[in-house]
Design a protein around this motif. Sequence first.
Motif, PDB file in Angstrom:
ATOM      1  N   UNK A 126       0.701  -1.288  -0.196  1.00 29.50           N
ATOM      2  CA  UNK A 126      -0.003  -0.085  -0.060  1.00 29.50           C
ATOM      3  C   UNK A 126       0.938   1.246  -0.050  1.00 29.50           C
ATOM      4  N   UNK A 127       0.128   2.340  -0.328  1.00 32.50           N
ATOM      5  CA  UNK A 127       1.059   3.635  -0.142  1.00 32.50           C
ATOM      6  C   UNK A 127       1.147   4.241   1.325  1.00 32.50           C
ATOM      7  N   UNK A 185       4.840  -7.902   2.978  1.00 39.92           N
ATOM      8  CA  UNK A 185       4.016  -6.620   2.877  1.00 39.92           C
ATOM      9  C   UNK A 185       4.904  -5.587   2.727  1.00 39.92           C
ATOM     10  N   UNK A 186       4.661  -4.391   2.015  1.00 39.22           N
ATOM     11  CA  UNK A 186       5.431  -3.317   1.746  1.00 39.22           C
ATOM     12  C   UNK A 186       4.818  -2.154   1.624  1.00 39.22           C
ATOM     13  N   UNK A 229       6.615 -10.699   7.057  1.00 38.18           N
ATOM     14  CA  UNK A 229       7.541  -9.620   7.383  1.00 38.18           C
ATOM     15  C   UNK A 229       6.819  -8.631   6.553  1.00 38.18           C
ATOM     16  N   UNK A 230       7.608  -7.270   6.991  1.00 39.30           N
ATOM     17  CA  UNK A 230       6.777  -5.973   6.333  1.00 39.30           C
ATOM     18  C   UNK A 230       8.300  -5.023   6.078  1.00 39.30           C
ATOM     19  N   UNK A 231       8.305  -4.497   5.004  1.00 36.36           N
ATOM     20  CA  UNK A 231       9.030  -3.664   4.326  1.00 36.36           C
ATOM     21  C   UNK A 231       8.734  -2.295   4.135  1.00 36.36           C
ATOM     22  N   UNK A 252      13.951  -2.342   5.564  1.00 37.22           N
ATOM     23  CA  UNK A 252      14.087  -1.084   5.103  1.00 37.22           C
ATOM     24  C   UNK A 252      14.851  -0.756   3.651  1.00 37.22           C
ATOM     25  N   UNK A 253      13.894  -0.180   2.831  1.00 41.18           N
ATOM     26  CA  UNK A 253      14.294  -0.344   1.400  1.00 41.18           C
ATOM     27  C   UNK A 253      14.900   1.072   1.066  1.00 41.18           C
TER      28      UNK A 253
END
Length: 337
Positions: A126-127, A185-186, A229-231, A252-253
């Motif tokens: 999502x944004x 998720x990102x 996992x969440x990014x 963290x991207x």
Amino acid sequence: MLDNAPGRSLPAGISRGENNRDFFQTCRDAEIASEITIQPVRRYRGLIDAAIIFSDILVIPQAMGMRVEMLEGKGPHFPEPLRNPEDLQTVLDYKVDVLKELDWAFKAITMTRIKLDGEVPLFGFCGGPWTLMVYMTEGGGSRLFRFAKQWINMYPELSHKLLQKITDVAVEFLSQQVVAGAQILQVFESWGGELSSVDFDEFSLPYLRQIAERVPKRLQELGIMEQIPMIVFAKGSWYALDKLCCSGFDVVSLDWSWDPREAVKINKNRVTLQGNLDPGVMYGSKEVITKKVKQMIEAFGGGKSRYIVNFGHGTHPFMDPDVIKFFLEECHRIGSK
């Protein structure tokens, strides 16, 4: 290795809105969206480690009752952006039924997960709340960010109410994506770098932290006990890396503006880092691509630290898919040494 915008750069007609579909009509067609998602997995079999569902960050404003169009050659357009407090009240009062409004997104995820059959994990996304607020107030992309900045400086309390509403919808949307089959998720805070450090701490970071904290709790309520996992990707937010590394996200991207060695020092191995090759390198020669990939992987620790190879942003529609394949092959070759 994963690509932030799978399918959008591939030559197959299905990814370009065949049968006179516009962009959002394509997103809402579960079969078509699923097919676009899987295209790069098939084309680069064994070279891509994940798929990300074909959709767009602006589906949340749509679910909140706003009309969004994708104009050819111009990008997203909101015919009725939020420009004054009266406009905002309509959005705040709108009762969002995420399961109903975004049902097509969940169907696409479930369909894609079945088709992938375990070959690679599937991303949902999502944004970020601030980024969505920018689009909702500016009416589209922007260079000056006049209206978004006007909102946070003239109406800070109302801005927080809007950001909270977006965050609430984002938490439910991400959680239901996992129920539908997403395995990672990102959150894309694409306009994070347009905030000052002080404003980022007030208008972006708290809501990103909320998402990282609330999604796992919501998943437990929905009967999902496994850790997802969440990014987080906050483009241009160079001043916030230390805070992002302790914001509750697992990864963290980084965009291409970062010096990987500096990022590794700041991170102190707290989270996995992802990134950060400039996509424009794909316009260079094979020798240049090999050189830049080697520099990037070595700078991130050469496999000695937690790291995911990735572009510093998505691919471009002008890129040669065969060149991208060479890039992926070089990532595997160099990364395995």
